[in-house]
Design a protein around this motif. Structure first.
Motif, PDB file in Angstrom:
ATOM      1  N   PRO A  43     -11.104 -28.656 -15.697  1.00  0.00           N
ATOM      2  CA  PRO A  43     -12.012 -28.294 -14.612  1.00  0.00           C
ATOM      3  C   PRO A  43     -13.073 -27.321 -15.126  1.00  0.00           C
ATOM      4  O   PRO A  43     -12.931 -26.748 -16.204  1.00  0.00           O
ATOM      5  CB  PRO A  43     -11.097 -27.615 -13.596  1.00  0.00           C
ATOM      6  N   GLY A  44     -14.094 -27.135 -14.346  1.00  0.00           N
ATOM      7  CA  GLY A  44     -15.134 -26.179 -14.707  1.00  0.00           C
ATOM      8  C   GLY A  44     -16.382 -26.414 -13.892  1.00  0.00           C
ATOM      9  O   GLY A  44     -16.531 -27.472 -13.254  1.00  0.00           O
ATOM     10  N   PHE A  67     -16.305 -14.951 -15.707  1.00  0.00           N
ATOM     11  CA  PHE A  67     -15.003 -15.356 -16.244  1.00  0.00           C
ATOM     12  C   PHE A  67     -13.898 -15.104 -15.222  1.00  0.00           C
ATOM     13  O   PHE A  67     -13.010 -15.939 -15.039  1.00  0.00           O
ATOM     14  CB  PHE A  67     -14.682 -14.604 -17.533  1.00  0.00           C
ATOM     15  N   ILE A  68     -13.953 -13.971 -14.552  1.00  0.00           N
ATOM     16  CA  ILE A  68     -12.921 -13.641 -13.556  1.00  0.00           C
ATOM     17  C   ILE A  68     -12.979 -14.634 -12.393  1.00  0.00           C
ATOM     18  O   ILE A  68     -11.956 -15.177 -11.966  1.00  0.00           O
ATOM     19  CB  ILE A  68     -13.100 -12.193 -13.049  1.00  0.00           C
ATOM     20  N   GLU A  69     -14.180 -14.892 -11.890  1.00  0.00           N
ATOM     21  CA  GLU A  69     -14.332 -15.809 -10.757  1.00  0.00           C
ATOM     22  C   GLU A  69     -13.966 -17.239 -11.136  1.00  0.00           C
ATOM     23  O   GLU A  69     -13.312 -17.942 -10.374  1.00  0.00           O
ATOM     24  CB  GLU A  69     -15.760 -15.749 -10.203  1.00  0.00           C
ATOM     25  N   TYR A  70     -14.391 -17.677 -12.305  1.00  0.00           N
ATOM     26  CA  TYR A  70     -14.048 -19.023 -12.756  1.00  0.00           C
ATOM     27  C   TYR A  70     -12.537 -19.148 -12.956  1.00  0.00           C
ATOM     28  O   TYR A  70     -11.958 -20.190 -12.690  1.00  0.00           O
ATOM     29  CB  TYR A  70     -14.766 -19.380 -14.047  1.00  0.00           C
ATOM     30  N   MET A  80     -16.932 -24.536 -19.683  1.00  0.00           N
ATOM     31  CA  MET A  80     -18.216 -24.104 -19.146  1.00  0.00           C
ATOM     32  C   MET A  80     -19.247 -24.182 -20.266  1.00  0.00           C
ATOM     33  O   MET A  80     -18.913 -24.523 -21.396  1.00  0.00           O
ATOM     34  CB  MET A  80     -18.121 -22.688 -18.573  1.00  0.00           C
ATOM     35  N   TYR A  81     -20.495 -23.883 -19.950  1.00  0.00           N
ATOM     36  CA  TYR A  81     -21.574 -23.999 -20.914  1.00  0.00           C
ATOM     37  C   TYR A  81     -22.457 -22.766 -20.849  1.00  0.00           C
ATOM     38  O   TYR A  81     -22.937 -22.393 -19.791  1.00  0.00           O
ATOM     39  CB  TYR A  81     -22.423 -25.234 -20.621  1.00  0.00           C
ATOM     40  N   LEU A  82     -22.637 -22.121 -21.988  1.00  0.00           N
ATOM     41  CA  LEU A  82     -23.585 -21.016 -22.086  1.00  0.00           C
ATOM     42  C   LEU A  82     -24.852 -21.592 -22.690  1.00  0.00           C
ATOM     43  O   LEU A  82     -24.913 -21.852 -23.895  1.00  0.00           O
ATOM     44  CB  LEU A  82     -23.044 -19.887 -22.955  1.00  0.00           C
ATOM     45  N   THR A  89     -12.657 -22.028 -22.212  1.00  0.00           N
ATOM     46  CA  THR A  89     -12.188 -20.664 -21.985  1.00  0.00           C
ATOM     47  C   THR A  89     -10.697 -20.679 -21.686  1.00  0.00           C
ATOM     48  O   THR A  89     -10.242 -21.452 -20.847  1.00  0.00           O
ATOM     49  CB  THR A  89     -12.957 -20.030 -20.809  1.00  0.00           C
ATOM     50  N   VAL A  90      -9.965 -19.814 -22.370  1.00  0.00           N
ATOM     51  CA  VAL A  90      -8.518 -19.717 -22.197  1.00  0.00           C
ATOM     52  C   VAL A  90      -8.190 -18.300 -21.712  1.00  0.00           C
ATOM     53  O   VAL A  90      -8.559 -17.325 -22.356  1.00  0.00           O
ATOM     54  CB  VAL A  90      -7.781 -19.990 -23.528  1.00  0.00           C
TER      55      VAL A  90
END
Length: 179
Positions: A43-44, A67-70, A80-82, A89-90
């Protein structure tokens, strides 16, 4: 009259086709890097061309808050994509331990967020490939359980010093003010 219409459509159709092709090329360049992890079933948030999820990151007020919200929204592992750079992200401590300790040889290169110039590009966070392996093999014994236990008295002293200074500050000013 038919020749005039055909000529008109052909000339404008050619320009329209060219504009359509250029627009499609610009769009493709903006999303082509997204294909690197599109096959990964995680997911993302859905990325925007060129900026990825940076608009949402700005809306949350910073990458750490995003990061916290995701993590709350998508779980402990998400993609995700920067910008155009894909990222998995783990946030699971056990999985991170496995990745960073057991499988460290598979995850040696980190993203080039703010890559330094020589000699700063040879540090733990910027080193790549063989330079990273060398730095890690030198630093790993430094962080053994025994060596970290030896640091506890130093950390306690520093925390007590900080606590004393905070108590002095609170006694002098009455309270801590949030800014």
């Amino acid at each position: 009259m038919s020749d005039a219409v055909t000529s008109f459509l052909t000339s404008y159709g050619g320009w329209i086709s060219l504009l359509f092709f250029i627009a499609a090329l610009i769009y493709w360049l903006g999303v082509s890097d997204f294909a690197l992890i599109s096959h990964v079933v995680l997911p993302g948030p859905k990325p925007w061309p060129y900026v990825g999820n940076l608009i949402e990151v700005a809306r949350y007020g910073g990458l750490h808050k995003a990061f916290i919200e995701y993590g709350k929204k998508y779980g402990k592992v998400y993609k995700m994509y920067l910008g155009r750079s894909p990222m998995i992200t783990v946030a699971d401590p056990e999985m991170l331990k496995y990745i960073l300790v057991k499988d460290f040889h598979k995850f040696q290169n980190r993203p080039d967020v703010m890559r330094g110039n020589a000699p700063m590009d040879k540090g733990l966070f910027d080193a790549r490939d063989e330079a990273w392996r060398k730095v890690r093999s030198i630093l790993t014994p430094t962080f053994s359980a025994l060596k970290l236990k030896e640091l506890i008295p130093l950390i306690d002293d520093a925390a007590n010093t900080l606590l004393g200074k905070l108590e002095t500050f609170a006694a002098k000013n009455g309270k801590f003010a949030k800014k």
